[in-house]
Design a protein around this motif. Structure first.
Motif, PDB file in Angstrom:
ATOM      1  N   LEU A 262      27.440 -21.769 -37.259  1.00 18.83           N
ATOM      2  CA  LEU A 262      26.720 -20.723 -36.532  1.00 18.83           C
ATOM      3  C   LEU A 262      25.283 -20.650 -37.044  1.00 18.83           C
ATOM      4  O   LEU A 262      25.040 -20.890 -38.239  1.00 18.83           O
ATOM      5  CB  LEU A 262      27.377 -19.358 -36.758  1.00 18.83           C
ATOM      6  CG  LEU A 262      28.680 -19.049 -36.022  1.00 18.83           C
ATOM      7  CD1 LEU A 262      29.291 -17.766 -36.570  1.00 18.83           C
ATOM      8  CD2 LEU A 262      28.412 -18.911 -34.534  1.00 18.83           C
ATOM      9  N   PRO A 263      24.328 -20.294 -36.178  1.00 17.10           N
ATOM     10  CA  PRO A 263      22.962 -20.091 -36.671  1.00 17.10           C
ATOM     11  C   PRO A 263      22.948 -18.888 -37.620  1.00 17.10           C
ATOM     12  O   PRO A 263      23.685 -17.916 -37.436  1.00 17.10           O
ATOM     13  CB  PRO A 263      22.147 -19.824 -35.409  1.00 17.10           C
ATOM     14  CG  PRO A 263      23.143 -19.404 -34.378  1.00 17.10           C
ATOM     15  CD  PRO A 263      24.416 -20.114 -34.726  1.00 17.10           C
ATOM     16  N   GLY A 266      22.767 -15.446 -36.346  1.00 18.23           N
ATOM     17  CA  GLY A 266      23.888 -14.967 -35.533  1.00 18.23           C
ATOM     18  C   GLY A 266      25.041 -14.421 -36.355  1.00 18.23           C
ATOM     19  O   GLY A 266      26.082 -14.047 -35.807  1.00 18.23           O
ATOM     20  N   TRP A 288      21.504 -22.934 -40.470  1.00 16.90           N
ATOM     21  CA  TRP A 288      22.884 -22.871 -39.994  1.00 16.90           C
ATOM     22  C   TRP A 288      23.828 -22.540 -41.152  1.00 16.90           C
ATOM     23  O   TRP A 288      23.581 -22.925 -42.290  1.00 16.90           O
ATOM     24  CB  TRP A 288      23.304 -24.209 -39.372  1.00 16.90           C
ATOM     25  CG  TRP A 288      22.631 -24.465 -38.046  1.00 16.90           C
ATOM     26  CD1 TRP A 288      21.364 -24.915 -37.848  1.00 16.90           C
ATOM     27  CD2 TRP A 288      23.203 -24.246 -36.757  1.00 16.90           C
ATOM     28  NE1 TRP A 288      21.092 -25.004 -36.512  1.00 16.90           N
ATOM     29  CE2 TRP A 288      22.206 -24.602 -35.814  1.00 16.90           C
ATOM     30  CE3 TRP A 288      24.440 -23.816 -36.296  1.00 16.90           C
ATOM     31  CZ2 TRP A 288      22.416 -24.517 -34.444  1.00 16.90           C
ATOM     32  CZ3 TRP A 288      24.663 -23.733 -34.932  1.00 16.90           C
ATOM     33  CH2 TRP A 288      23.657 -24.081 -34.022  1.00 16.90           C
ATOM     34  N   ASP A 309      26.683 -21.359 -26.461  1.00 14.68           N
ATOM     35  CA  ASP A 309      26.191 -22.591 -27.078  1.00 14.68           C
ATOM     36  C   ASP A 309      25.643 -22.346 -28.492  1.00 14.68           C
ATOM     37  O   ASP A 309      24.982 -23.211 -29.071  1.00 14.68           O
ATOM     38  CB  ASP A 309      25.104 -23.230 -26.214  1.00 14.68           C
ATOM     39  CG  ASP A 309      23.920 -22.311 -25.997  1.00 14.68           C
ATOM     40  OD1 ASP A 309      24.024 -21.111 -26.367  1.00 14.68           O
ATOM     41  OD2 ASP A 309      22.892 -22.774 -25.460  1.00 14.68           O
ATOM     42  N   HIS A 310      25.934 -21.160 -29.067  1.00 16.50           N
ATOM     43  CA  HIS A 310      25.470 -20.859 -30.425  1.00 16.50           C
ATOM     44  C   HIS A 310      26.554 -21.122 -31.461  1.00 16.50           C
ATOM     45  O   HIS A 310      26.492 -20.575 -32.566  1.00 16.50           O
ATOM     46  CB  HIS A 310      25.022 -19.394 -30.517  1.00 16.50           C
ATOM     47  CG  HIS A 310      23.845 -19.081 -29.652  1.00 16.50           C
ATOM     48  ND1 HIS A 310      22.565 -19.510 -29.938  1.00 16.50           N
ATOM     49  CD2 HIS A 310      23.756 -18.395 -28.486  1.00 16.50           C
ATOM     50  CE1 HIS A 310      21.739 -19.093 -29.003  1.00 16.50           C
ATOM     51  NE2 HIS A 310      22.433 -18.414 -28.106  1.00 16.50           N
TER      52      HIS A 310
END
Length: 339
Positions: A262-263, A266, A288, A309-310
């Protein structure tokens, strides 16, 4: 003011018995809290006319209560500062309402406790106003607000929560009509209830079903019936102990560990969505993070679709395959015009 007027003023003198005691008590509690209130505001708070307020004040004053009407631009109804009203005693129903502190206003309404809760709160406010302390300090209740509802939640119990709570006082078995989340039709069950729990804006019946502890969401409980047989509850078990065990069992389910990327920005969203399903979070690298999420089964990974798309699922391969299949199904479903 006589010494008698400084004594406890509850219960009311006999001459006031014929008046509406709850309104008089409310009036005194409001004055104990603020000591001076306009007639117009009192009339609005008590939902009566200004003339009724003045009549009540006159009757209270005649009975020896140190309250009077003060005329003029800055006037109003005044309670003498030296008065100390013994009006903070809580009724049994008010004590019960306070014993379930933590319910929000909507839940109190469903339980039929709104009125007694407000009455208890007025008495507490009056007691706090009479207690010594710095008047410049804010009350903790002015600084801390507890809202137990879930975000964007609008689930409603199908049965009357107040009636169900009253029925549970008798400690009898219940015959319920309940629809499981994966079923279309409700089925009949006979359960031994411990009580009800409000969790994140939802209500649950906590009961043993054939000896096994269960959570029954009230929005899927369509009806219930008290039976003559007493509830067969486990020895030394209470609602709190059963809830603790069921909560641990529900939240502790984690037979499948799914590792995702995950970024870093986020992570806050992930924690709100996934909660304690998150088992481990690695340090960020190139923006990430690697996150380990635990699920009871592979099918539960469909929850991760809301990250769009994350997110990238790394392991296990079965989780990657299931997400890939779900994504293909979504593409196919949305590639043709809606019928």
């Amino acid at each position: 003011m006589t010494a008698a007027s400084r004594q406890n003023l509850s219960p009311f003198p006999q001459r006031l018995v014929s008046m509406k005691a709850s309104r008089l008590l409310h009036l005194l509690l409001l004055l104990q809290t603020r000591q001076r209130i306009t007639t117009t505001e009192l009339a609005g708070r008590l939902e009566v006319s200004r003339r009724t307020v003045l009549r009540d004040v006159e009757a209270l004053s005649t009975a020896g209560v140190p309250v009077y009407a003060e005329r003029g631009r800055n006037g109003g109804i005044v309670l003498l500062p030296s008065a100390r009203l013994n009006a903070s005693h809580l009724e049994p129903s008010e004590l019960e309402a306070l014993s379930v502190a933590g319910l929000d206003s909507a839940q109190l309404e469903r339980m039929g406790l709104s009125a007694v809760w407000e009455s208890a709160a007025r008495k507490i406010a009056a007691r706090q106003a009479a207690a010594p302390g710095s008047p410049s300090l804010l009350q903790l209740a002015d600084l801390v607000l507890v809202d137990s509802t879930a975000w964007f939640a609008d689930s409603e119990a199908a049965v009357d929560v107040s009636d169900l709570a009253s029925a549970l006082r008798h400690r009898r078995r219940l015959r319920i009509q309940y629809r499981r989340s994966a079923e279309n039709q409700a089925s009949t069950r006979v359960v031994d209830p411990y009580g009800i729990v409000a969790k994140s804006g939802r209500w649950y019946l906590i009961a043993d079903d054939q000896g096994n502890g269960r959570l029954f969401a009230l929005e899927r409980l369509s009806s219930y019936e008290q039976l003559d047989a007493p509830a067969a509850l486990r020895a030394s078990e209470t609602l709190r102990t059963r809830w603790a065990a069921l909560k641990e069992r529900t939240e502790g389910q984690g037979r499948v560990s799914v590792t995702v990327r995950l970024p870093e920005n986020g992570l806050d969203l992930a924690r709100r969505i996934l909660g304690n399903r998150i088992h481990d979070v690695s340090d960020a690298e190139n923006g990430w993070c690697t996150v380990v999420v635990r699920y009871p089964d592979i099918e539960s990974v469909r929850q991760l679709l809301q990250f769009g798309d994350h997110i990238e699922i790394l392991t296990p391969e079965t989780a990657r395959e299931r997400i890939s299949q779900l994504a293909r199904d979504l593409v196919e479903r949305h590639s043709t015009p809606a019928s």
